[in-house]
Design a protein around this motif. Structure first.
Motif, short mmCIF file in Angstrom:
data_model
loop_
_atom_site.label_atom_id
_atom_site.label_comp_id
_atom_site.label_asym_id
_atom_site.label_seq_id
_atom_site.Cartn_x
_atom_site.Cartn_y
_atom_site.Cartn_z
N ASP A 7 0.84 -1.21 0.00
CA ASP A 7 0.00 0.00 0.00
C ASP A 7 0.87 1.25 0.00
O ASP A 7 0.59 2.21 -0.72
N TRP A 8 1.93 1.25 0.82
CA TRP A 8 2.83 2.39 0.89
C TRP A 8 3.49 2.65 -0.47
O TRP A 8 3.53 3.78 -0.95
N LEU A 9 4.02 1.59 -1.09
CA LEU A 9 4.71 1.75 -2.37
C LEU A 9 3.76 2.30 -3.43
O LEU A 9 4.10 3.24 -4.15
N ALA A 10 2.57 1.72 -3.52
CA ALA A 10 1.60 2.18 -4.53
C ALA A 10 1.24 3.65 -4.31
O ALA A 10 1.19 4.43 -5.26
N ALA A 11 0.99 4.03 -3.06
CA ALA A 11 0.61 5.42 -2.76
C ALA A 11 1.76 6.38 -3.01
O ALA A 11 1.55 7.46 -3.58
N THR A 12 2.96 6.01 -2.62
CA THR A 12 4.12 6.89 -2.81
C THR A 12 4.40 7.07 -4.29
O THR A 12 4.64 8.20 -4.76
N PHE A 13 4.33 6.00 -5.06
CA PHE A 13 4.56 6.10 -6.50
C PHE A 13 3.45 6.91 -7.16
O PHE A 13 3.72 7.74 -8.04
#
Length: 123
Positions: A7-13
């Motif tokens: 979730d963090w990676l998707a949101a940050t990207f």
């Protein structure tokens, strides 16, 4: 099933596009958190998942319990390698001086769940 890391990676990207992540692997042996290894990764998509990260970290040959990711997003894309190395060395020094710096990043356990370092009151 998506992890907190996924979730963090998707949101940050989604928010920033490509970026560099400074990564610090740690061992947790209460009451101590010990830095083991560090690296930087240039993130240019959100296709990698937590299982892919675990496979990547296996190359460190460290028995780790947590991984802290420090997204470098202010420069409009991945950093040049020299800049990333310099920032990583400065981060390592800050963590050696104060383990609570790990909370400034996005900190995950071996299952991709969020972690937080808590200060222990002296006896």
């Amino acid at each position: 099933m998506a992890t907190d890391f996924d979730d963090w990676l998707a949101a940050t990207f989604a928010d920033h596009g490509g970026f560099t992540a400074l990564v610090v692997l740690v061992r947790i042996a209460e009451p101590e958190v010990k830095p083991l290894a560090s690296t930087f990764l240039n993130i240019i998509g959100d296709e990698v998942d937590w299982a892919g990260m675990i496979a990547l970290f296996a190359g460190s040959r460290q028995a780790w319990d947590g991984a802290a990711f420090f997204a470098q997003t202010e420069d409009g894309g991945p950093l040049e390698n020299g800049e990333a190395r310099g920032r990583l060395r400065a981060l390592e020094q800050r963590i050696r001086e104060n383990r609570l710096v790990l909370n400034e990043g996005d900190f995950f356990d071996t299952f991709g769940r969020r972690l937080k370092v808590e200060e222990i009151a002296p006896n």
